[in-house]
Structure formats: structure tokens, C-alpha cells
Design an enzyme around this catalytic site. Structure first.
Site, PDB file in Angstrom:
ATOM      1  N   HIS A   1       0.816  -1.212   0.000  1.00 51.75           N
ATOM      2  CA  HIS A   1       0.000   0.000   0.000  1.00 51.75           C
ATOM      3  C   HIS A   1       0.852   1.264   0.000  1.00 51.75           C
ATOM      4  O   HIS A   1       0.408   2.310  -0.465  1.00 51.75           O
ATOM      5  CB  HIS A   1      -0.982  -0.021   1.175  1.00 51.75           C
ATOM      6  CG  HIS A   1      -2.209  -0.821   0.874  1.00 51.75           C
ATOM      7  ND1 HIS A   1      -2.289  -2.158   1.109  1.00 51.75           N
ATOM      8  CD2 HIS A   1      -3.378  -0.460   0.279  1.00 51.75           C
ATOM      9  CE1 HIS A   1      -3.470  -2.604   0.718  1.00 51.75           C
ATOM     10  NE2 HIS A   1      -4.146  -1.602   0.218  1.00 51.75           N
TER      11      HIS A   1
ATOM     12  N   GLU B   1     -11.283 -10.587  -3.868  1.00 52.31           N
ATOM     13  CA  GLU B   1      -9.833 -10.489  -3.691  1.00 52.31           C
ATOM     14  C   GLU B   1      -9.266 -11.718  -2.995  1.00 52.31           C
ATOM     15  O   GLU B   1      -8.078 -11.760  -2.667  1.00 52.31           O
ATOM     16  CB  GLU B   1      -9.453  -9.206  -2.935  1.00 52.31           C
ATOM     17  CG  GLU B   1     -10.282  -8.928  -1.717  1.00 52.31           C
ATOM     18  CD  GLU B   1     -10.031  -7.542  -1.140  1.00 52.31           C
ATOM     19  OE1 GLU B   1      -9.051  -6.886  -1.542  1.00 52.31           O
ATOM     20  OE2 GLU B   1     -10.814  -7.115  -0.277  1.00 52.31           O
TER      21      GLU B   1
END
Length: 600
Positions: free
Chosen positions: A203, A450
Site C-alpha cells: 500500500h 480479492e
């Protein structure tokens, strides 16, 4: 001396600037910029900390027992001498004045400079005094922490570009940067950044791309071997860092910088052009955002809505305090109103893995204690374990729906039971708002695909949810059993893996068969090399960072989706799908599509 450092390219382009070292491996402190008006107060904090430490050392020396070894008072004298040495506190003061660093950052920056000087000393005794210097700095940092509190990191971070007129551009060098801290560098002075650790879709890397600045991660020892104020070139395309380049190399990269800026300007002219393929297929290009203020960038880039509002960034950098319902409502409403009636998809808080909170649960669980946080209490699992917090967020999202088109997205769904519990929580939140007389509209609720399990049971999930969004970053991670934040296995993280592509194609096909909308909001959506392949799979909704929209739109405008769909199986069945896709791209570029004359 010029040298190169190699890492992983995560954000394209070229950055050139002076190195700014943060998040020192020796001393972990907050780093933020201060205003001109805060310079004197920061220097005063530094001076007060120095005086406090001097008092501590003097008291320690005074209270030594009579039979204490003679080395102890001598050692304390060395520490006092280092504390008052102008090379430490005087130079630290200059970092505050010249660079507008907060006092702690300035002190750690100067520690880096002095520590390197000690390392280069030939005399063993002098070289070993580096440990004394580090101990003095640590005492000084603790003293400042005990004294008058520093301005909050968020408040002190710049809201616009700092004025460094006449000064060199800066690049950020760190061992690692938390995603929440990366957000504090938005619209700041840094033109690029380098970290020792991280993967292409950690991230931190994703936020780097959202900043639209060149970046290299996984560069191992970069923060140790690059010095403060070294000239650095970041090649975000190749994953190369060039330190102290020669004039010829510097000029070559400056030329590449100018070319890149011209290309961006050319692509920006497409922002108001509808995204329609050559064979007439309309494609929806949406934006991923982290904070309400990012909605303006989405509109400017030509997005037709927000496909992913990462709400977890509202929860970070708060010392463990969770934002209340009203605070969240105001943030969501601001984003919804800014989009002027365009849809906004808000994802419930996706905390865990590489995005921990300071407070992970009511029992004060800490993220780093988990053996494998990517497999642990994260995303919807964490939300369901914190029902009071979850209901607050759901009520805030529902209230925002009274001001525009809002959709709710649930991350990391893997069990039908999780789906049912989530929908029950949404129903309870609606009931609570109705009883309180607060307005809201019915909203669509979607699931993120996901986890491979979600892709495999998608027909069952589609009976419960209104839409799905494929998060390719985690789908790749969990399909291939690769920690996407770990540079040691980053070479195994492969979005072109046949298993990954087949799961994505299967998920898109099943959603379309069920008459439910489907989008991709992971990094593959913003990667031009996948655009035609995703179109061939039937995808008509892409969500990405605003800076990527123009490049993807250009690929859409040049693609013939029907011709690509006819060749889809050729790519999916190939041993090397990437090579097969590149070959098709070259072949189709050389043969004018039938629809091109119609489009013209």
C-alpha cells in the site's frame, strides 16, 4: 563518487533532487514540516530538551557513589560535551531554520550526518564514540517528548507546495514509510521517494502512485548508503537509483524528465473525451481516492465517478482514536457532494496487513504481534469483530447517501456467513437511522473479489450482493501465496500468472451472466499493458488513481473490444500470457480494425 542502487519500480517517471533521509534506522521519530512562524518555538523546544538532558547528566554525575569506577564520570563528561557541541545542537538548529524540519526530524538528520563522520574515522576510540552520540540523541528526543508537545503531524504537514524558491528539489529516502505517513507528504516538496523495503503493490507503493511521483521500493540498503543531501536520480521506470551522477548522466535524465512532462500534457487533453472503444463499447473510467479532498483530482482527470474510496485512511494517524459517526459522515458527504451527482463507492474500513491501526481492537491487539497479518484479523473480519465501530461507519455512509449516489463495498469477503452478517448489519443501521429520523437512501451493496474463495463461490455471492469489484492486488497475493509487501519474494508476484488471469476472467463472466455490474479497482486497472486484455474479458468499468485515467483512456480509444474478445482464449491458454498478449498487441497495431472506418 557515483554509484547505483537497484530496487523495484512502482511509480513511473524520473525524479532528480537532494536526498532527505527520514525514518532513521537508529532513531524512529515523527517527520513533518513546520511553518515559518513555528521556527522559533521548535528551536526553543530543542534548547529546552538540551537543558533538561544537561540537568539529568549533571545530576547523575553528582549522585554517583564514592566507589563508582572512574570511567563513569568521564563518560558522563563525554556525553555533556557532545550535548553542547555545536556540531550537534547548532547544526540541528540550522536544519530547522533552513529546511523547516520539526526539531525531532532535524536532530535525527544531523545524527545521520555525524554518525557517518564517526564511521569514517581511522582511530578506533573515536569511531566508537558514535554509540555515545546516539545515546545522547536518544536522551534528547525523550526529553523533548516529555516537554511541551510538538504540533500534530497532520496539522503541521503542508496543505500546498512549500516555497523552496532558489533551493534544490528534494527526494525522500527511508527504510519504509507507512501508508498513512505517505499521505502526509501529499502536495509536499518531495519529487520522488525510495524505500529499503516494500513490494510493487504494497500500500505504500500504491499511495506513491497516487502521489504521481517517481518511486523505487525494495532498494535494500538505500537509506544506509545514501547520505543527507546527496544528489539522487530516481528512475521509476527501471527501478534504478543513481547517486551523485556525472554531469552527462544528469543531463540525460533531465531530458527524459522534460519528455515525460510533455507526454503527460498531451494525455491530459483526453480528459473530457468519452471512453469508447473503436467498436462502440462505452467504458466507465472511475477514480480511486483516499481522502475527500482527492475528489477534486478525480474530476480534473475526467473520472465519471469514484470506484473506490479507501475509508481506512480516515482512521489512520490518530493515535488509535477511531473517528466517530458524525466525523465520518462529514467526510463521506464532502466526497459525494464534490462529485456532483456522480457515483461514489465507499469501501468499509480495510484495516490490517500493511495498513494497521495503532489500536487494532478493543483488546489493544497490535498488528505486529500477528504471525501472518495478511491472513489474520483484517478488512471485513475486523469490522465484524468491532460491531459498534462497524455500525457507526455504516450509518455514516447511509447518511451520506442522502446527498448523492453512494454505493457500499465490502472488502475481503470469503464466506457466505460474512456476507449475511454484513447485510444484517446494514439493515440494522438503516433501522437505527429511521428510528432517529435521519435521512438516507437505499444503496447498492457490493463485495470485493480479492480472495480465490470468493471468485470460486461468486454465483452464490451474486445472489446476495448488487455488484462486485475485483481487487487484483490481494487476489494475486492470495492466489500465489506471495506477501506483496515483502521484497524478498517480490519477483514471484505475477499479475500475468495464468491462474490469476483465469480467476479474473471467470469472475467478470459470472457477474455479467448474473446481470450484475463488475469493475476492477486493483492496480491492474491502471496498468495500460492490461487494458485490452480486460476489455476482451468483458470488463467495462475500470477504477484507478486519477493520474492513470488519461493513459488508460488512450488505450481504450484505440482498442477494438470485439477483435480482442475473439482472441481471449489464445492469451488465457498460453504458457506465457504476457508474451502472447504483447504479440497480439503488435499484430493488431499493424492491421487496421474493421470498425476503425466507422469510428472515423
Amino acid at each position: 563518487m557515483s554509484f547505483q542502487v537497484f530496487g523495484l519500480p512502482v511509480s513511473r517517471g524520473v525524479a532528480i533532487g537532494r536526498a532527505v533521509l527520514v525514518a532513521s534506522s537508529r532513531v524512529d521519530v515523527a517527520h513533518y514540516f513546520i511553518d515559518e512562524t513555528q521556527v522559533d518555538s521548535e528551536i526553543a523546544r530543542l534548547r529546552a530538551g538540551r537543558d533538561a538532558v544537561a540537568g539529568e547528566l549533571a545530576a547523575l554525575k553528582r549522585d554517583l557513589p564514592g566507589d563508582a569506577p572512574a570511567e563513569l564520570p568521564a563518560l558522563l563528561d563525554v556525553h555533556l560535551m557532545l550535548l553542547h557541541d555545536d556540531a550537534l545542537t547548532g547544526a540541528t538548529k540550522q536544519w530547522i531554520i533552513d529546511r523547516h524540519y520539526n526539531a525531532e526530524w532535524a536532530l535525527s538528520a544531523q545524527l545521520e550526518v555525524l554518525a557517518r563522520q564517526f564511521d569514517e574515522m581511522e582511530d578506533d576510540y573515536l569511531r566508537e564514540r558514535k554509540a555515545d552520540l546516539e545515546q545522547v540523541v536518544e536522551r534528547l528526543l525523550r526529553a523533548m517528548a516529555r516537554g511541551a508537545s510538538a504540533p500534530s503531524f497532520t496539522a503541521a504537514s503542508p496543505t500546498g507546495p512549500r516555497d523552496f524558491a532558489g533551493e534544490d528539489p528534494l527526494v525522500l529516502i527511508a527504510n519504509d514509510i507507512a501508508p498513512a505517513d505517505m499521505l502526509q507528504f501529499k502536495r509536499s516538496v518531495f519529487t520522488g521517494f525510495i524505500t529499503d523495503v516494500g513490494g510493487k503493490t504494497s500500500h505504500t507503493a500504491i499511495v506513491a502512485r497516487s502521489l504521481d511521483i517517481p518511486a523505487v521500493v525494495g532498494a535494500r540498503e538505500a537509506s544506509r548508503i545514501i547520505r543527507q543531501d546527496d544528489w539522487v536520480i530516481i528512475d521509476g521506470d527501471a527501478g534504478i537509483v543513481i547517486v551523485n551522477p556525472s554531469p552527462i548522466v544528469l543531463e540525460e535524465y533531465r531530458f527524459r524528465q522534460r519528455q515525460s512532462e510533455l507526454e503527460r500534457a498531451r494525455l491530459s487533453r483526453l480528459r473530457h473525451t468519452p471512453a469508447v472503444t473503436l467498436d462502440g463499447e462505452r467504458v466507465e473510467l472511475l477514480a480511486n481516492i483516499e481522502l475527500p479532498g482527492d475528489a477534486a483530482s478525480a474530476l480534473q482527470a475526467g473520472a465519471v465517478g469514484v470506484g473506490l474510496f479507501r475509508s481506512e485512511f480516515l482512521f489512520m494517524n490518530r493515535g488509535g482514536e477511531i473517528p466517530g459517526e458524525d466525523e465520518q459522515f462529514e467526510a463521506y458527504r464532502a466526497a459525494v457532494e464534490a462529485m456532483n451527482g456522480m457515483p461514489v463507492t465507499i469501501r468499509t474500513v480495510d484495516i490490517g496487513a500493511d495498513k494497521p491501526l495503532e489500536r487494532m481492537s478493543i483488546n489493544e491487539l497490535r498488528h505486529e504481534h500477528a504471525l501472518n497479518p495478511a491472513m489474520g484479523l483484517r478488512a471485513i473480519r475486523w469490522s465484524l469483530s468491532e460491531p459498534a465501530m462497524f455500525r457507526q461507519q455504516l450509518r455514516a455512509v447511509l447518511r451520506a447517501s442522502a446527498y448523492g449516489k453512494v454505493r457500499l463495498l465490502v472488502p475481503m469477503v470469503a464466506q457466505l456467513a460474512e456476507a449475511r452478517y454484513t447485510l444484517e448489519a446494514v439493515a440494522r443501521a438503516k433501522q437505527q437511522l429511521a428510528e432517529a429520523g435521519k435521512p438516507f437512501n437505499d444503496i447498492e451493496v457490493g463485495a470485493m473479489v480479492e480472495v480465490p474463495a470468493a471468485a470460486l463461490i461468486l454465483p452464490s455471492l451474486l445472489r446476495l450482493f448488487d455488484f462486485v469489484s475485483i481487487g487484483t492486488n490481494d487476489l494475486i497475493q492470495y492466489t500465489l501465496a506471495i506477501d506483496r509487501a515483502d521484497e524478498a519474494v517480490a519477483y514471484l508476484y505475477d499479475p500475468w500468472h495464468p491462474a490469476v488471469l483465469q480467476l479474473i476472467a471467470q469472475s467478470i463472466a459470472r457477474a455479467r451472466e448474473a446481470g450484475k455490474s463488475v469493475s476492477v479497482c486493483g492496480e491492474m486497472a491502471g496498468d495500460p499493458s492490461f487494458t485490452e486484455l480486460l476489455l476482451a474479458m468483458g470488463l467495462r468499468s475500470f477504477s484507478m488513481h486519477p493520474s492513470q485515467i488519461s493513459a488508460i483512456k488512450q488505450r481504450v480509444l484505440r482498442a477494438d473490444a470485439r477483435r480482442w474478445a475473439a482472441r481471449l482464449e489464445q492469451v488465457l491458454s498460453a504458457e506465457d500470457p504476457q508474451a502472447a498478449c504483447l504479440e497480439l498487441q503488435r499484430a493488431m497495431a499493424n492491421v487496421p480494425p474493421i470498425a476503425s472506418t466507422v469510428a472515423a
